[in-house]
Design a protein around this motif. Structure first.
Motif, mmCIF file in Angstrom:
data_model
loop_
_atom_site.group_PDB
_atom_site.id
_atom_site.type_symbol
_atom_site.label_atom_id
_atom_site.label_comp_id
_atom_site.label_asym_id
_atom_site.label_seq_id
_atom_site.Cartn_x
_atom_site.Cartn_y
_atom_site.Cartn_z
ATOM 1 N N SER A 199 0.819 -1.219 0.000
ATOM 2 C CA SER A 199 0.000 0.000 0.000
ATOM 3 C C SER A 199 0.851 1.267 0.000
ATOM 4 N N TRP A 200 2.170 1.120 0.218
ATOM 5 C CA TRP A 200 3.060 2.273 0.184
ATOM 6 C C TRP A 200 3.560 2.521 -1.236
ATOM 7 N N GLN A 201 3.942 3.776 -1.510
ATOM 8 C CA GLN A 201 4.496 4.124 -2.814
ATOM 9 C C GLN A 201 5.953 4.569 -2.723
ATOM 10 N N ASP A 202 6.543 4.442 -1.537
ATOM 11 C CA ASP A 202 7.962 4.750 -1.364
ATOM 12 C C ASP A 202 8.703 3.458 -1.032
ATOM 13 N N SER A 203 9.895 3.569 -0.446
ATOM 14 C CA SER A 203 10.730 2.388 -0.206
ATOM 15 C C SER A 203 10.083 1.373 0.727
ATOM 16 N N ARG A 204 9.081 1.800 1.496
ATOM 17 C CA ARG A 204 8.412 0.865 2.403
ATOM 18 C C ARG A 204 7.590 -0.188 1.656
ATOM 19 N N ALA A 205 7.348 0.055 0.376
ATOM 20 C CA ALA A 205 6.673 -0.965 -0.431
ATOM 21 C C ALA A 205 7.556 -2.202 -0.597
ATOM 22 N N ILE A 206 8.872 -2.004 -0.486
ATOM 23 C CA ILE A 206 9.824 -3.102 -0.640
ATOM 24 C C ILE A 206 10.418 -3.525 0.698
ATOM 25 N N ALA A 207 10.600 -2.583 1.610
ATOM 26 C CA ALA A 207 11.205 -2.913 2.905
ATOM 27 C C ALA A 207 10.689 -1.957 3.976
ATOM 28 N N ILE A 208 9.847 -2.475 4.868
ATOM 29 C CA ILE A 208 9.322 -1.678 5.975
ATOM 30 C C ILE A 208 10.460 -1.324 6.930
ATOM 31 N N THR A 209 10.490 -0.088 7.383
ATOM 32 C CA THR A 209 11.553 0.378 8.267
ATOM 33 C C THR A 209 11.392 -0.180 9.676
ATOM 34 N N SER A 210 12.484 -0.746 10.199
ATOM 35 C CA SER A 210 12.560 -1.204 11.599
ATOM 36 C C SER A 210 11.475 -2.214 11.953
ATOM 37 N N ALA A 211 11.183 -3.110 11.037
ATOM 38 C CA ALA A 211 10.224 -4.178 11.329
ATOM 39 C C ALA A 211 10.625 -5.421 10.548
ATOM 40 N N TYR A 212 10.445 -6.576 11.180
ATOM 41 C CA TYR A 212 10.793 -7.834 10.534
ATOM 42 C C TYR A 212 9.654 -8.822 10.723
ATOM 43 N N GLY A 213 9.522 -9.719 9.770
ATOM 44 C CA GLY A 213 8.481 -10.726 9.862
ATOM 45 C C GLY A 213 8.988 -11.997 10.509
ATOM 46 N N ASN A 214 8.139 -12.626 11.297
ATOM 47 C CA ASN A 214 8.474 -13.937 11.854
ATOM 48 C C ASN A 214 8.431 -14.989 10.751
ATOM 49 N N GLY A 215 9.179 -16.052 10.936
ATOM 50 C CA GLY A 215 9.209 -17.101 9.923
ATOM 51 C C GLY A 215 7.845 -17.692 9.628
ATOM 52 N N GLY A 216 6.992 -17.719 10.629
ATOM 53 C CA GLY A 216 5.664 -18.295 10.438
ATOM 54 C C GLY A 216 4.633 -17.321 9.901
ATOM 55 N N THR A 217 5.011 -16.046 9.744
ATOM 56 C CA THR A 217 4.085 -15.044 9.217
ATOM 57 C C THR A 217 3.762 -15.336 7.755
ATOM 58 N N LEU A 218 2.517 -15.135 7.382
ATOM 59 C CA LEU A 218 2.123 -15.335 5.988
ATOM 60 C C LEU A 218 2.221 -14.023 5.223
ATOM 61 N N ASN A 219 3.081 -13.995 4.226
ATOM 62 C CA ASN A 219 3.219 -12.852 3.326
ATOM 63 C C ASN A 219 3.123 -13.335 1.884
ATOM 64 N N ASN A 220 2.941 -12.401 0.985
ATOM 65 C CA ASN A 220 2.854 -12.733 -0.434
ATOM 66 C C ASN A 220 4.214 -12.566 -1.105
ATOM 67 N N ILE A 221 4.260 -12.808 -2.413
ATOM 68 C CA ILE A 221 5.483 -12.666 -3.209
ATOM 69 C C ILE A 221 5.198 -11.699 -4.352
ATOM 70 N N LEU A 222 6.140 -10.803 -4.614
ATOM 71 C CA LEU A 222 6.036 -9.909 -5.761
ATOM 72 C C LEU A 222 6.724 -10.581 -6.947
ATOM 73 N N CYS A 223 5.973 -10.822 -8.003
ATOM 74 C CA CYS A 223 6.477 -11.559 -9.163
ATOM 75 C C CYS A 223 6.681 -10.605 -10.336
ATOM 76 N N ILE A 224 7.871 -10.643 -10.925
ATOM 77 C CA ILE A 224 8.280 -9.695 -11.961
ATOM 78 C C ILE A 224 8.476 -10.433 -13.287
ATOM 79 N N GLU A 225 7.897 -9.896 -14.346
ATOM 80 C CA GLU A 225 8.056 -10.512 -15.665
ATOM 81 C C GLU A 225 9.486 -10.330 -16.166
ATOM 82 N N GLN A 226 9.984 -11.355 -16.858
ATOM 83 C CA GLN A 226 11.363 -11.344 -17.365
ATOM 84 C C GLN A 226 11.404 -11.150 -18.882
#
Length: 226
Positions: A199-226
């Protein structure tokens, strides 16, 4: 005397069957074959980096969410290739780094070595990337194959995406080597992986500042066409 003639005759017969010695040194550019070798050797290519098959290119956020055990970078790529959001055409890879199998930069925004810092990076230099779902422009990469401005629009509805990118307050694109959940194979450890929020349009769209996800947290994947 006859013995001498016999020996001389044997010597002549032996020499008629001899092949002329090849004294040509291909490395000697002053010799005939050395010059020919120099003329016909294959030139070394110093051309521009290989362009992707797509231009412009598309991107999508996976329909499926995952814990941090993605079975490594290759496993994440497979997940992009079989995701329900993937179109029938095109090759897609995960915007995900571990600094060994995939890397964007070793210096901030690849400012030192440019694209030579990269390993199997998924964003090509000077290419526009559009949302697969909305066809809206998201960003246009720079000559280093990264982006340091503001996205033209958000990537998707708010969701977290695993990335492994260092979460500095501004764009960086270096791998956070301490937070890739053991090269994306760990679904147990706490605070092991960096992630962005779409939902962010700055660098937080790729890396949230000062926060990390637990290994068991469910997140999605950003898929880029080659």
């Amino acid at each position: 005397m006859k013995k001498i003639y016999y020996l001389f005759g044997f010597f002549l017969m032996f020499c008629f069957h001899c092949k002329k010695a090849n004294l040509c040194n291909p490395a000697d550019i002053e010799s005939q074959c050395g010059i020919l070798n120099l003329a016909f050797q294959k030139p070394i290519s110093f051309g521009p980096p290989k362009k992707p098959q797509c231009s412009p290119c598309r991107m999508f956020v996976s329909a499926t969410s995952y814990n941090a055990n993605l079975q490594g970078i290759s496993g994440a790529d497979v997940k992009c290739s079989i995701d329900p959001n993937k179109p029938a055409d095109g090759i897609y890879k995960a915007l995900l780094v571990d600094d060994v199998n995939r890397r964007a930069c070793t210096s901030a925004n690849c400012s030192v070595g440019g694209i030579t810092e990269q390993i199997d990076w998924v964003v090509a230099p000077n290419i526009s990337y559009y949302s697969l779902n909305t066809s809206a422009l998201i960003f246009t990469s720079d000559l280093n194959g990264v982006f340091t401005g503001s996205f033209a629009t958000t990537m998707s509805a708010p969701t977290g995406i695993w990335t492994g990118i260092k979460n500095n307050p501004s764009w960086d694109w270096q791998t956070d080597t301490s937070h890739t959940c053991t090269s994306w194979s760990d679904n147990v450890s706490a605070n092991c992986g960096t992630y962005g929020v779409t939902s962010w349009q700055d660098s937080r769209a790729i890396a949230i500042t000062s926060a990390y996800g637990n290994g068991g947290t469910l997140n999605n994947i950003l898929c880029i066409e080659q």
